[in-house]
Every structure is written in structure tokens, then in C-alpha cells.
Write an enzyme that holds these catalytic residues in place. Structure first.
Site, short mmCIF file in Angstrom:
data_model
loop_
_atom_site.label_atom_id
_atom_site.label_comp_id
_atom_site.label_asym_id
_atom_site.label_seq_id
_atom_site.Cartn_x
_atom_site.Cartn_y
_atom_site.Cartn_z
N CYS A 1 0.77 -1.17 -0.02
CA CYS A 1 -0.09 -0.12 -0.16
C CYS A 1 0.77 1.33 -0.03
CB CYS A 1 -0.96 -0.23 1.21
SG CYS A 1 -2.34 -1.40 1.21
N HIS B 1 12.09 0.39 6.51
CA HIS B 1 11.76 -1.13 6.10
C HIS B 1 12.24 -1.92 7.24
CE1 HIS B 1 11.32 -4.59 3.63
NE2 HIS B 1 11.23 -3.89 2.67
N HIS C 1 -1.50 19.70 7.52
CA HIS C 1 -2.48 18.88 7.38
C HIS C 1 -1.89 17.46 7.38
CE1 HIS C 1 -4.55 22.21 5.57
NE2 HIS C 1 -3.38 22.58 5.25
N HIS D 1 -2.73 7.15 5.15
CA HIS D 1 -3.22 6.20 4.13
C HIS D 1 -4.63 5.45 4.76
CE1 HIS D 1 -3.61 2.66 1.73
NE2 HIS D 1 -3.51 1.64 2.55
N HIS E 1 -14.16 6.08 3.77
CA HIS E 1 -15.89 5.99 3.63
C HIS E 1 -16.37 5.86 2.11
CE1 HIS E 1 -19.98 7.33 3.62
NE2 HIS E 1 -20.11 6.55 5.18
N ASN F 1 -10.25 1.35 0.71
CA ASN F 1 -8.79 1.20 0.70
C ASN F 1 -8.62 0.88 -0.72
OD1 ASN F 1 -6.30 0.29 0.84
ND2 ASN F 1 -6.23 -0.85 2.55
#
Length: 463
Positions: free
Chosen positions: A168, A247, A337, A341, A370, A374
């Protein structure tokens, strides 16, 4: 004599050159975003409560407990009724996906967003110097980037990179790759395409850790145009100021918490384990340790350090792993801001609590989840689009992007807004109705009773 003086000055001139070299190089190392284009499918692809339930019920491998688990997940997911499913799933072909179907899904998303991007910016495909595509779950020959080059007849010397298996947070990996390439390619234009192959990776088995992905992931993607050409600075909407990648792949627990596997019946799917939250917390902590000194003022760093020492003497609170990562850290002293994700309600809320963010701060991520679900690597840009459509982004504002991905990775970056942004983008037809006045999730309204342990599903028709 003059020759001798000239030769004797060479070391001094060389030293001066070495001092000034970073200054001249730095102006070519900027990474500006000129535009981005998010994908929105047609209305006939929307997943309302009835359609979601019917897709779940047609999986003959599931029993009553599995049906109840999936319905409970839908109820608590934070996902609405306007997300989009792959055509392959809507047509009932998820248990026998074909390569042509998978490629058709990618073509629709990739070419739709690229057409929009080229049309909006006036940039011709032949002007693109660097092309990066990231799709984790589909690796074809020729590659997807080659497919793009063929479609748009790009130049023979275009630098192409095809990223797979990055999860992702792959979109920020792709942006970082472009940032690194900008150091050696001057006045370049780069296109990044971020999406995911959903239809051909629909899970048809009954393992709960693998069934979750069917409830959370939806069709979506984004294409963006980047440059390091200072002459185009005034056309830019964002400037990348900081990028940090962490990582955790060396740790077995983190490595295995998000993984594509086959279950004991031979069904391929994406497994999400209970250790995911713990891995995310550790990766996020390590990432913040590196990125925070680069984005916060000195006075906040000193205050946080003193507060941390005091907290350590009083013991720790019994809170969830992800919620205690940045306790006491006031990121708002350097950031306006927060673009988290939209991987799931628990992730958004956990990060929000850990950083002390308000409902206003995490509203864009909640609303992106919403409205669009995803969408994997493309998710961050739907969150950004919400901020822009709500006219929140003003010149000079800083946006902190936070992403997590398989591996396990935490990739975060900071963008500076170059001018006031107020385009409606992918949200233009619905932004006025967000956040929804009716806070009840339609799935909760329809299936909320499923959380009552006293009820069973024996009355559901399985035929």
C-alpha cells in the site's frame, strides 16, 4: 610567472568549487508535483450493502461463522456504499480470473487517469522522460510500463520502472525513486502511476486473516506528473521537502504480517495477521525518529524530549501499540495537514490518537475510506484530493503523508503547498455531502444486529 601563479591557485579554486557545488546541484534536486489525477469508476460499479452481502453469500466455501465474521467486518469497517468493485467481481468471475480480465482492469484505471493527466496539464506523452508504475499484485510480460509506452507511443529513451510487491505504500516508493533519478536527470518530466490489481486477487477461501482484504480493498488509482525543472516551479501545486522510508523486512514477525499466500485449499489471497498493528507501530516509531528532527522547530524537540523523560519515570499506560507511538509529540508545530493512508478505520484512528490529532485532522482519511475504500497505493491521493476539494490547502502549508505497506514498510513524506488549491478533482460531484450529516454507517444500519452475540445466521438463505 603568471603561469606559476595560476597553477598555485588551482587548489584554492578547486576548494571553492567543491563548496559551491552542492548549491548548484541543489536547484536540480527539487521535486515538484504539477498535477495528479485520481480514478473514479462508473456508478454501475458501486458496492451498496445489498450487493456486498450477495457477493459474500455466493462463496460456497463459507459457513455461518465465516458469514458472520465478514458481515461484522463490513459493519465496523468505516466504508460506505459508494466504493467501487472490479468488473470481474461484479460479473461473478472472481473464482476463475483470467489474464485478459486482469489487464482490462489495469487498462481502465491506468489509461483513464493518464488521459486526464495529459489533458489537464497539456503535456504530451512524448515529453515524458521518466515513467514509474507500481502495481503490487500483477506482474506481466511485457511490463505494465511497456504497455503504457506502447499505448501512448512514448520516446525510445524514456526511463521506465515497473514496481511490484511493494504494498500500500508503493506510491511513495515510486515518488522517492523519481526524486533520486532527478539528481542525475536535469529538467525532467516524470509520470508515476499507482494502482492495484483487485479483481484477479479476490480471495475465495474461508481463512479469516485472508477474508479481510475482500471487505477493505476497492478499485482505485492515481497518476501524477512530477518535475525538477525550476522553470516550471510556478506551475507546480506541491514541492517535496522531506522523504523517509523505513523497512522492517529483517524482522520475521513484521515481514510475515502482510503477505500474499495460498491457504490449505489452494486459494490465493492476501493474509493480514494480528501482528500487523505491532509491526506498524514499530516501523512508525523508527520513521518518526528520523523524520521529526527535519520537520519540527527546535523548541518543540526540546519540549518533547523533556516530556518523554518525565513520562518514563512514571511508567507506561496500557494502550494499543499504534496509539502510543507519538504520545506527547506536537507535530502541528511544523505541519498543517495530515494525509494518513486510508487502510482501515483502526489504522486511521490509531495514528490519529498517537499523534494527538483532532477529528478535523483525520477527517480527510476517514472520508476517503468511507467514499472510496482502501484503494491500496492510490489511497493517499484520494485523501489529498479531499483536502483540496474542501479548499483547505493554502500556499506555504505543509502536508505530512503517512503510509504503511507489506514488507513491512512505513514510508512518510512532507509536501509544501506551492499555491492555494481548490480544484474539485475526483470529489467534485460529492464533496458537499461530506462529511455526511448522518453518521450511521449504512452497513451498521443494515447489519448492525450482527454484533449481538445472541443472534445467529441460520435464517440467511444459502441457496
Amino acid at each position: 610567472m603568471e603561469l606559476f601563479i595560476a597553477i598555485s591557485l588551482l587548489p584554492l579554486l578547486y576548494a571553492i568549487f567543491q563548496l559551491l557545488k552542492p548549491i548548484f546541484q541543489r536547484k536540480h534536486r527539487h521535486c515538484y508535483m504539477l498535477a495528479y489525477e485520481c480514478y473514479k469508476a462508473t456508478d454501475d460499479r458501486k458496492l451498496d450493502t445489498e450487493l456486498c452481502a450477495s457477493i459474500i453469500l455466493r462463496n460456497k466455501n463459507l459457513g455461518l461463522d465465516e458469514y458472520k465474521f465478514l458481515l461484522q467486518t463490513m459493519v465496523n469497517s468505516g466504508i460506505g456504499e459508494d466504493t467501487y468493485a472490479p468488473t470481474m467481481v461484479l460479473s461473478g468471475k472472481e473464482d476463475c480470473p483470467s489474464l485478459p480480465d486482469a489487464l482490462a482492469e489495469m487498462d481502465e484505471i491506468i489509461f483513464d487517469t493518464l488521459d486526464g493527466l495529459f489533458s489537464r496539464t497539456g503535456v504530451r506523452p512524448s515529453e515524458v522522460d521518466i515513467l514509474v508504475a507500481n502495481v503490487s499484485l500483477l506482474s506481466t510480460v511485457p511490463s505494465l510500463t511497456a504497455r503504457i509506452v506502447n499505448r501512448y507511443k512514448m520516446r525510445e529513451d524514456v526511463k521506465v520502472f515497473n514496481l511490484s510487491g511493494m504494498g500500500c505504500s508503493a506510491s511513495l516508493v515510486a515518488v522517492d525513486l523519481v526524486r533520486q533519478l532527478f539528481k542525475v536527470h536535469r529538467k525532467a518530466l516524470a509520470v508515476v502511476v499507482s494502482t492495484e490489481s483487485m479483481g484477479s486477487n479476490w480471495y475465495c477461501g474461508k481463512q479469516r486473516s485472508m477474508m479481510l482484504s475482500n471487505c477493505l480493498f476497492r478499485s482505485g488509482g492515481c497518476s501524477m506528473l512530477l518535475t525538477n525543472d525550476a522553470a516550471l516551479k510556478n506551475q507546480a501545486i506541491l514541492k517535496l521537502t522531506c522523504m523517509e522510508r523505513t523497512h522492517m523486512g529483517a524482522d520475521d514477525e513484521a515481514y510475515e504480517c502482510c503477505m500474499q499466500v495460498e491457504d490449505n485449499l489452494g486459494y490465493k489471497g492476501f493474509r493480514l495477521t494480528r501482528s500487523l498493528t505491532r509491526a506498524a507501530a514499530r516501523a512508525f516509531t523508527m520513521n518518526l525518529t528520523t523524520v521529526v528532527p527535519k520537520i519540527l522547530p527546535l523548541h518543540e524537540l526540546i519540549r518533547y524530549k523533556i516530556a518523554s523523560l518525565r513520562r518514563n519515570t512514571k511508567g507506561t499506560n496500557n494502550v494499543r501499540e499504534l496509539e502510543k507511538v507519538g504520545v506527547g509529540l506536537n507535530l502541528k508545530t511544523g505541519i498543517e495537514h495530515f494525509c494518513i493512508h486510508p487502510g482501515g478505520k483502526a489504522v486511521i484512528d490509531g495514528v490519529g490518537k498517537s499523534l494527538g490529532l483532532s477529528d478535523y485532522d483525520i477527517e480527510p482519511s476517514r472520508m476517503a475510506l468511507h467514499r472510496f475504500g482502501n484503494t491500496s497505493a492510490g489511497g493517499l491521493w484520494y485523501v489529498l484530493g479531499y483536502m483540496e476539494a474542501k479548499k483547505r490547502l493554502k500556499k506555504g502549508d505543509r502536508i505530512f503523508m503517512i503510509s504503511f505497506g507489506a514488507g513491512f514498510k512505513c514510508n512518510n513524506c512532507v509536501w509544501e503547498v506551492m499555491r492555494d488549491l481548490k480544484e474539485g478533482n475526483v470529489w467534485k460531484d460529492c464533496v458537499e455531502s461530506y462529511p455526511p450529516k448522518d453518521k450511521v454507517n449504512p452497513f451498521t444500519e443494515k447489519y448492525g444486529w450482527i454484533n449481538d452475540e445472541g443472534l445467529g445466521l441460520s435464517f440467511i438463505r444459502l441457496d
